[in-house]
Scaffold this active site. Structure first.
Site, mmCIF file in Angstrom:
data_model
loop_
_atom_site.group_PDB
_atom_site.id
_atom_site.type_symbol
_atom_site.label_atom_id
_atom_site.label_comp_id
_atom_site.label_asym_id
_atom_site.label_seq_id
_atom_site.Cartn_x
_atom_site.Cartn_y
_atom_site.Cartn_z
ATOM 1 N N TYR A 261 -4.548 65.112 58.329
ATOM 2 C CA TYR A 261 -5.152 64.723 57.044
ATOM 3 C C TYR A 261 -4.472 63.475 56.475
ATOM 4 C CZ TYR A 261 -6.579 65.584 52.134
ATOM 5 O OH TYR A 261 -7.081 65.485 50.863
ATOM 6 N N LYS B 207 -6.229 59.946 55.794
ATOM 7 C CA LYS B 207 -6.300 59.448 54.416
ATOM 8 C C LYS B 207 -5.643 58.068 54.289
ATOM 9 C CE LYS B 207 -8.499 62.582 52.005
ATOM 10 N NZ LYS B 207 -9.910 62.278 51.657
HETATM 11 N N1 NAD Z 1 -8.545 68.277 45.086
HETATM 12 C C1 NAD Z 1 -7.476 67.497 45.265
HETATM 13 O O1 NAD Z 1 -6.433 67.646 44.605
HETATM 14 C C2 NAD Z 1 -7.529 66.389 46.275
HETATM 15 C C3 NAD Z 1 -6.361 65.666 46.511
HETATM 16 C C4 NAD Z 1 -6.409 64.597 47.393
HETATM 17 C C5 NAD Z 1 -7.603 64.286 48.018
HETATM 18 N N2 NAD Z 1 -8.720 65.042 47.787
HETATM 19 C C6 NAD Z 1 -9.947 64.670 48.479
HETATM 20 O O2 NAD Z 1 -11.018 64.695 47.563
HETATM 21 C C7 NAD Z 1 -12.239 64.910 48.287
HETATM 22 C C8 NAD Z 1 -13.029 66.017 47.607
HETATM 23 O O3 NAD Z 1 -12.347 67.237 47.805
HETATM 24 P P1 NAD Z 1 -12.407 68.461 46.777
HETATM 25 O O4 NAD Z 1 -11.004 68.708 46.369
HETATM 26 O O5 NAD Z 1 -13.429 68.219 45.765
HETATM 27 O O6 NAD Z 1 -12.776 69.670 47.760
HETATM 28 P P2 NAD Z 1 -14.192 70.376 48.057
HETATM 29 O O7 NAD Z 1 -13.993 71.191 49.272
HETATM 30 O O8 NAD Z 1 -14.692 71.043 46.835
HETATM 31 O O9 NAD Z 1 -15.157 69.146 48.334
HETATM 32 C C9 NAD Z 1 -15.358 68.568 49.602
HETATM 33 C C10 NAD Z 1 -16.840 68.589 49.880
HETATM 34 O O10 NAD Z 1 -17.097 67.863 51.083
HETATM 35 C C11 NAD Z 1 -18.112 68.539 51.787
HETATM 36 N N3 NAD Z 1 -18.057 68.186 53.203
HETATM 37 C C12 NAD Z 1 -17.142 68.586 54.109
HETATM 38 N N4 NAD Z 1 -17.429 68.064 55.310
HETATM 39 C C13 NAD Z 1 -18.538 67.327 55.152
HETATM 40 C C14 NAD Z 1 -19.309 66.526 56.050
HETATM 41 N N5 NAD Z 1 -18.985 66.424 57.338
HETATM 42 N N6 NAD Z 1 -20.393 65.875 55.576
HETATM 43 C C15 NAD Z 1 -20.737 65.996 54.258
HETATM 44 N N7 NAD Z 1 -20.053 66.752 53.376
HETATM 45 C C16 NAD Z 1 -18.959 67.398 53.821
HETATM 46 C C17 NAD Z 1 -17.818 70.006 51.545
HETATM 47 O O11 NAD Z 1 -18.953 70.828 51.810
HETATM 48 C C18 NAD Z 1 -17.362 70.010 50.093
HETATM 49 O O12 NAD Z 1 -18.408 70.284 49.196
HETATM 50 C C19 NAD Z 1 -11.824 65.206 49.712
HETATM 51 O O13 NAD Z 1 -11.943 64.039 50.490
HETATM 52 C C20 NAD Z 1 -10.375 65.593 49.580
HETATM 53 O O14 NAD Z 1 -9.663 65.407 50.774
HETATM 54 C C21 NAD Z 1 -8.705 66.079 46.939
#
Ligand code: NAD
Length: 296
Positions: free
Chosen positions: A165, A169
């Site tokens: 990851y 990223k």
């Molecule tokens: N929540 C945090 O604190 C945090 C921190 C750093 C980075 N992120 C990043 O933020 C982004 C959103 O994550 P989140 O925290 O909202 O989690 P989340 O799991 O709620 O959202 C991710 C979404 O991406 C969708 N997804 C996964 N694979 C997919 C694909 N191949 N094609 C289309 N859609 C797909 C999932 O169904 C999900 O709804 C991600 O990239 C995550 O890595 C989140």
């Protein structure tokens, strides 16, 4: 609300829940027409369902906004093309891409196998390429575009158990910075965020402050970065709980000796590492100039 998105079309990946859903609702509230993309699988990327994307479309329509659902995967070039085609077929153009889709397959490096590595790189890093690529041609042609890539502190700073990851990223940071340069003359601005928010991905990780880390506290930063008034490109913003800050790549003043040896590097290592007087190079030319200045 003086910042609107009237007539803008935004493709938001992974917008069926979490951060992507919050971005979609806010941009729609401010007048953008949205492609709500979501594969609808589990946190590890397994499974699929059109329901999450369709539900968010319904929420947007209930607010009086305009949106269309798409359940293709960002993980293939064909999926990326289909997502952008959904925007073009439904709304005629694409102004904004928010690469947000993501999955987790955490393992320590000792246990890292292709089953844990490949899907994570495919969704996060290649996923951003796959969606931005077909959108890019239209943005270039129209002389306008805004792209936000969702990076993470796990890559920028490192986080135990997330080599797959974190590497994907941090790859997005490289993509962001190069695309920013390539997009400059077409008014295509490309930035990245490193969010911290309570979502299904992090609900077990954030501890007691989780309740203050709503995805809605990250969205205003993303919305500003994809707005036409936003002046910056190639930058990275940390956002969570209402705190916003800029990550940047700094370089120490360094040390110079044309007769450099292994021992002299050891003897000047503190000076080489000293953060006092650091600079923030904007591109490779800035760094090369510093080397040439030292040599001349
Ligand atoms: N929540 C945090 O604190 C945090 C921190 C750093 C980075 N992120 C990043 O933020 C982004 C959103 O994550 P989140 O925290 O909202 O989690 P989340 O799991 O709620 O959202 C991710 C979404 O991406 C969708 N997804 C996964 N694979 C997919 C694909 N191949 N094609 C289309 N859609 C797909 C999932 O169904 C999900 O709804 C991600 O990239 C995550 O890595 C989140």
């Amino acid at each position: 609300m003086d910042l609107g998105f009237d007539s803008r079309v935004a493709v938001i990946t992974g917008a069926g829940g979490g951060l992507g859903r919050a971005h979609a609702l806010e941009l729609a509230r401010r007048g953008a027409r949205i492609v709500v993309n979501d594969l609808g699988g589990a946190v590890d990327g397994s499974g699929s369902s059109a329901t999450p994307a369709e539900q968010v479309v319904k929420e947007i329509e209930d607010l009086g906004g305009e949106a269309v659902a798409n359940a293709d995967s960002v993980a293939s070039a064909a999926g990326g093309e289909a997502i952008v085609k959904t925007a073009l077929d439904s709304f005629g153009h694409v102004d904004i891409v928010i690469n947000n889709a993501g999955i987790l397959r955490d393992k320590t490096f000792a246990k890292m196998t292709p089953d844990f590595l490949d899907p994570v790189v495919d969704v996060h890093l290649k996923g951003a390429f796959n969606v931005a690529r077909p959108a890019w041609d239209h943005m270039k042609e129209r002389g306008y575009g805004r792209i936000v890539n969702t990076a993470s502190n796990a890559g920028i700073l490192g986080n135990f158990g997330q080599t797959n990851y974190g590497a994907a990223k941090m790859g997005l940071v490289g993509l962001t910075r190069v695309l920013a340069q390539e997009g400059r003359k077409y008014d295509i601005k490309v930035n990245a965020i490193a969010p911290i928010a309570r979502t299904r991905m992090t609900e077990e990780l954030l501890g007691p402050l989780a309740e203050k880390l709503d995805p809605e506290t990250v969205t205003p930063v993303v919305a500003w970065l994809v707005h036409e008034d936003c002046p910056v490109t190639g930058e990275i913003y940390s956002a969570g709980g209402g705190r916003v800050a800029r990550f940047f790549v700094g370089m120490t003043k360094g040390w110079f000796d044309p007769d450099i040896t292994m021992e002299s590097v050891r003897d000047h290592f503190d000076e080489i590492r000293d953060e006092a007087g650091y600079t923030v190079p904007r591109g490779t030319n800035d760094e090369i100039k510093l080397v040439l200045d030292a040599l001349s």
